[in-house]
Structure formats: structure tokens, C-alpha cells
Design an enzyme around this catalytic site. Sequence first.
Site, PDB file in Angstrom:
ATOM      1  N   VAL A 144     -24.755  -3.713 -52.061  1.00 49.03           N
ATOM      2  CA  VAL A 144     -23.443  -3.874 -51.413  1.00 49.03           C
ATOM      3  C   VAL A 144     -22.967  -5.321 -51.466  1.00 49.03           C
ATOM      4  O   VAL A 144     -21.818  -5.597 -51.814  1.00 49.03           O
ATOM      5  CB  VAL A 144     -23.481  -3.350 -49.959  1.00 49.03           C
ATOM      6  CG1 VAL A 144     -22.145  -3.543 -49.271  1.00 49.03           C
ATOM      7  CG2 VAL A 144     -23.882  -1.880 -49.946  1.00 49.03           C
TER       8      VAL A 144
ATOM      9  N   ARG B 120     -17.640 -12.440 -50.605  1.00 48.27           N
ATOM     10  CA  ARG B 120     -16.824 -11.640 -49.706  1.00 48.27           C
ATOM     11  C   ARG B 120     -15.319 -11.831 -49.930  1.00 48.27           C
ATOM     12  O   ARG B 120     -14.593 -12.315 -49.057  1.00 48.27           O
ATOM     13  CB  ARG B 120     -17.199 -11.924 -48.255  1.00 48.27           C
ATOM     14  CG  ARG B 120     -18.658 -11.633 -47.994  1.00 48.27           C
ATOM     15  CD  ARG B 120     -19.000 -11.585 -46.544  1.00 48.27           C
ATOM     16  NE  ARG B 120     -18.558 -10.356 -45.921  1.00 48.27           N
ATOM     17  CZ  ARG B 120     -18.766 -10.075 -44.637  1.00 48.27           C
ATOM     18  NH1 ARG B 120     -19.386 -10.919 -43.878  1.00 48.27           N
ATOM     19  NH2 ARG B 120     -18.348  -8.941 -44.119  1.00 48.27           N
TER      20      ARG B 120
ATOM     21  N   ARG C 131     -14.206 -12.188 -39.964  1.00 53.72           N
ATOM     22  CA  ARG C 131     -13.387 -11.628 -41.047  1.00 53.72           C
ATOM     23  C   ARG C 131     -12.336 -10.644 -40.520  1.00 53.72           C
ATOM     24  O   ARG C 131     -11.505 -10.155 -41.274  1.00 53.72           O
ATOM     25  CB  ARG C 131     -14.288 -10.881 -42.029  1.00 53.72           C
ATOM     26  CG  ARG C 131     -14.829 -11.746 -43.125  1.00 53.72           C
ATOM     27  CD  ARG C 131     -15.800 -10.978 -43.964  1.00 53.72           C
ATOM     28  NE  ARG C 131     -15.177  -9.961 -44.806  1.00 53.72           N
ATOM     29  CZ  ARG C 131     -14.542 -10.221 -45.934  1.00 53.72           C
ATOM     30  NH1 ARG C 131     -14.427 -11.451 -46.358  1.00 53.72           N
ATOM     31  NH2 ARG C 131     -14.029  -9.245 -46.665  1.00 53.72           N
TER      32      ARG C 131
ATOM     33  N   CYS D 130     -20.216 -13.790 -41.954  1.00 52.00           N
ATOM     34  CA  CYS D 130     -21.540 -14.273 -42.341  1.00 52.00           C
ATOM     35  C   CYS D 130     -21.540 -14.750 -43.787  1.00 52.00           C
ATOM     36  O   CYS D 130     -20.795 -14.246 -44.620  1.00 52.00           O
ATOM     37  CB  CYS D 130     -22.552 -13.146 -42.180  1.00 52.00           C
ATOM     38  SG  CYS D 130     -23.009 -12.887 -40.470  1.00 52.00           S
TER      39      CYS D 130
ATOM     40  N   ASP E 205     -26.751  -3.293 -43.635  1.00 49.44           N
ATOM     41  CA  ASP E 205     -27.108  -3.991 -42.385  1.00 49.44           C
ATOM     42  C   ASP E 205     -28.464  -3.542 -41.822  1.00 49.44           C
ATOM     43  O   ASP E 205     -28.939  -4.107 -40.845  1.00 49.44           O
ATOM     44  CB  ASP E 205     -26.024  -3.743 -41.330  1.00 49.44           C
ATOM     45  CG  ASP E 205     -24.673  -4.181 -41.826  1.00 49.44           C
ATOM     46  OD1 ASP E 205     -24.416  -5.381 -41.818  1.00 49.44           O
ATOM     47  OD2 ASP E 205     -23.894  -3.320 -42.275  1.00 49.44           O
TER      48      ASP E 205
ATOM     49  N   ARG F 266     -22.984 -12.879 -32.278  1.00 53.93           N
ATOM     50  CA  ARG F 266     -21.764 -12.290 -32.852  1.00 53.93           C
ATOM     51  C   ARG F 266     -21.840 -10.770 -32.798  1.00 53.93           C
ATOM     52  O   ARG F 266     -20.800 -10.102 -32.760  1.00 53.93           O
ATOM     53  CB  ARG F 266     -21.604 -12.719 -34.317  1.00 53.93           C
ATOM     54  CG  ARG F 266     -21.190 -14.166 -34.496  1.00 53.93           C
ATOM     55  CD  ARG F 266     -20.793 -14.435 -35.932  1.00 53.93           C
ATOM     56  NE  ARG F 266     -20.014 -13.323 -36.428  1.00 53.93           N
ATOM     57  CZ  ARG F 266     -19.973 -12.902 -37.678  1.00 53.93           C
ATOM     58  NH1 ARG F 266     -20.689 -13.508 -38.595  1.00 53.93           N
ATOM     59  NH2 ARG F 266     -19.232 -11.881 -38.046  1.00 53.93           N
TER      60      ARG F 266
ATOM     61  N   LYS G  32     -19.984  -3.045 -32.942  1.00 50.19           N
ATOM     62  CA  LYS G  32     -19.179  -4.226 -33.316  1.00 50.19           C
ATOM     63  C   LYS G  32     -18.144  -3.833 -34.364  1.00 50.19           C
ATOM     64  O   LYS G  32     -16.984  -4.226 -34.282  1.00 50.19           O
ATOM     65  CB  LYS G  32     -20.113  -5.304 -33.883  1.00 50.19           C
ATOM     66  CG  LYS G  32     -19.410  -6.381 -34.661  1.00 50.19           C
ATOM     67  CD  LYS G  32     -20.351  -7.483 -35.103  1.00 50.19           C
ATOM     68  CE  LYS G  32     -20.944  -7.323 -36.479  1.00 50.19           C
ATOM     69  NZ  LYS G  32     -20.014  -7.480 -37.606  1.00 50.19           N
ATOM     70  N   ASN G  33     -18.601  -3.044 -35.362  1.00 49.71           N
ATOM     71  CA  ASN G  33     -17.728  -2.767 -36.497  1.00 49.71           C
ATOM     72  C   ASN G  33     -16.744  -1.629 -36.249  1.00 49.71           C
ATOM     73  O   ASN G  33     -16.012  -1.235 -37.144  1.00 49.71           O
ATOM     74  CB  ASN G  33     -18.569  -2.527 -37.753  1.00 49.71           C
ATOM     75  CG  ASN G  33     -19.308  -3.797 -38.154  1.00 49.71           C
ATOM     76  OD1 ASN G  33     -18.987  -4.889 -37.662  1.00 49.71           O
ATOM     77  ND2 ASN G  33     -20.300  -3.674 -39.018  1.00 49.71           N
TER      78      ASN G  33
END
Length: 442
Positions: free
Chosen positions: A336, A129, A100, A124, A314, A422, A26-27
Amino acid sequence: MELRSDRIVIRGGNPLRGRVDVRGAKNLATKAMVAALLGETPSVLRDVPDISDVTVVRGLLQVHGVLVTESETPGELLLDPSNVETAHFAEIDAHAGSSRIPILFCGPLLHRLGEAFIPDLGGCRIGDRPIDFHLDALRAFGAIVDKNYEGIHLTAPNGLSGADIHLPYPSVGATEQVLLTAVRARGTTELRNAAIEPEIMDLIAILQKMGAIISVEPNRTILIEGVDRLTGYTHRSLFDRNEAASWAAAALVTHGDIFVAGARQSELMTFLNVFRKVGGAFDIEEDGIRFYHPGGELKPVTIETDVHPGFMTDWQQPLVVVLTQANGVSIVHETVYENRFGFTEALNEMGANIVVHPHGLPDHPRRVARRDFEQAAVVTGPTRLHGADIRVPDLRGGFSHVIAALSAEGTSRISNLDLIRRGYEHFVDKLADLGADFDVEG
Ligand code: EPU
């Protein structure tokens, strides 16, 4: 065909056994799609996961005139940016609400159109953030940032020029922002304190295929020499290491055995060390990694989440579920994000013993320097988990609730599954293939 219901009833107790295929991250895939905007010719991205964050980026690209088509091969997208155009605020807003990623459109759109609009950002709910690093970097390139009640409007009346940027923290998103902007800026950019996650390295590989000149130097420094023109790329996305780690945890906590096809050792080394220390076993194969419970008791650990090559933030949520079954006291320092333990409330309702220290454990010896807003969770195990009614709070927390329910005694009702979609492709189908006992509702 993926079962699309937003609610599921899980009867816990079945070990998950079998094979899951993990596709592109995803990232990475979402960022690679944005990078296609910079090319003068079409790009081909392979192994794109069927997740809703990809749908969001696809929608945003389309409202900006990028033609996005699926090829015959599953997961392969053709992205044609020949007719990039300014989008209307309402269209951007309609597509951007839950992600985002839109912030990363800024640099490419400024290069292509001379302006960009970014609505309020979603993502999320895991703390504040902020986007200050992004906006400061864009200003350093020469962008003019105008905030109003609808969002942020950016222009670059004099074009964008290379800059010296030192990030206050090695932020993944801000590093990507700088890369996607610097590659077409006039002159050289020096980025210090950059994030060096594997997804960033894969994005750099894509940009190099497009014609960019980027060198990764020692000590988190990246040098980017701007070029006048970039072309499209053909690229197979890096696998999703967060999904792989999630299935690994699912195998361990359910006393199961899952072969995660597509997972690779090199990007998971830190996770694999912790998995082994907790008492899990794994076999590295050429085309994936088998994760299983080898018998015996699980052991407690102390970990700190960190930027790469540290233990990813994560990975902590599925791991915490495993730690509820370890024999002793585990500590997870979250360094984080400022608010990433909300999911533990539901685990406590299921019978876990997790105490969250909202301001961290200041006196506890730590390897990573303390950040102002860190938290710590103390997990005492083993505790028997029982079923509960849970509304999923966020993507990773939600997946951890699902695996807790799968390992619990009795029945759990889990709602708001769309948040998990997501980032986890066809996860309900995958659960069925692994032998989970559940019904979808509604
Ligand atoms: N930060 C700032 N200002 C900024 C940007 C970041 O203060 O302008 C802070 C954040 O608040 C946070 C820290 O810096 O405390 C790290 O944030 P980072 O920018 O590195 O994270 P991100 O780019 O927003 C990506 C992933 C996250 C993943 C983090 C860390 C995407 C779309 N998201 O977020 O993934 O946790 O990097 O690796 O790539 C997820 O997949 O569930 C997820 C949340």
C-alpha cells in the site's frame, strides 16, 4: 486524566493483562466531522476518540465557523455548521500542519463557500503520499485548482457537477473525497475502483442519514445521485479496528491476555485469521474480543498488505513485532505504501533480525499484483529483544516500538510519544491499567 509526557521509560517483561476500551475509529471519526460541514442543521457524533488528529479537525472546523461543543457524555461532539465562513490562510495553516485530513475539506467547502484553501499536507512520514487522485477528482467535478507556494486554492465558479471517475488505485482518501463532493454535486457521479473499507461504509451510512443517495454496486463501483440539501446526522462512530489489532498484538507478544471492549469480529476477520495462524488465540464476545497467548510457540507467516478486505497496512507494524518471536522466517509484503518499514530499524537495534528489501521480492509468488514501489520485510525469529533508546518515527511504528519494549528484556527509553497520540487514545493510561511497568519522564 491522561499522562501527557512525551517520554516514557519502559521495563519490559510484564505480560499485559486486563481490559481496554476502544472507541471510534480515527479514520472514520475525523471524516465524519468533515461531513458535518455539508449539513444545514447540527450533527451529533458519538464515540469520538480523544486523539490529536481529532483536535486538528476540530480546530479546522472551528476556523471555518463550525461551532464544536462537547456534550456531557464523554466522546460526544455537537457540530453546528450554521455559520460556515471563509477562514484566513494563516488560521488554516496553523491548524492543518500535522494531518492529511484537510484535503477532505475541499468538496464541502466548495459547496458551502465556493472556495477552499489547502496548505501543505502533513501526516505520517510513510512515503510520498501524493494527492493527485484527489485533485484530479475535484477537477472532474468542475473545480479549478490553483497551486502556489503556500498550498492549493480551489474555486468552483460554475458550481460542481457529477462526474465519471475511475481511480487508478482504490485509495481510501480519494474515495472519501469523491463521496463528500458528489453528494451535493449536480447530477450523478459514478465512481469506479473505489475503496470499500468499513470506515468508508460507515461514512456512506452517515451521508445517507444526512439525505444523500448512494448505492454501492458490485466491483468497487459507487453511484452517487447529487441532492440539493443535506441535514445533520446523529451517529455512533465505527470502532477503531487498527487500535484493536494493536492491542491484540500487544497481548500476544507479551504473553498476555487483553479484552478489547468495543472490537467486533466482522471488521477484523482478515486480522483474526492471521492472528490465529501465528499462534494467538481469541474469544469473540458480544461486547468485544479477548486476545491472548495460549502457550506454545508462535509460527511464521507470509502476508501481503492490501486494500479491504485484505490485510491492512496499519496492522503490519504491530504484527512484525510478534513475528520477531515466531519460530522461523516470516515475510511481510507492503503493497500500500512505499516506505512503511522504517520502524524496523529500531527493532533491529533491540535485537530483531529483520531485513528490508526496498524494492520488494520480485520472484516471490504473490497474490496481489505487484505495484511499482512495494517493499518486503523478511523477519527471522525468534530473537530475544533487549531494551533500547528509541525516538518514535510515526504513529503505527511508534506503537510497535512500545510493545516491543514491553516484551523486551531490560529498560527502553521511548521519546516523541505525541506521534502515537495522533491515533491511540489515552494509551499511556491504558498501559498502566494493563499492568505495564514504566515511568513517564519530564
Ligand atoms: N495515493 C496516490 N495518490 C493519491 C492518494 C493516494 O498515489 O492522491 C496512494 C498513496 O500514496 C498510497 C495509496 O494510494 O500509496 C493508498 O493511499 P490511501 O489514499 O488509500 O490512504 P489515505 O487515505 O491517505 C488512509 C488512512 C491510513 C491508512 C490508509 C490505507 C486516514 C486519515 N488515513 O490513508 O491510515 O493506512 O488509508 O488504509 O484515513 C494510519 O491510521 O496510521 C494511517 C496511515
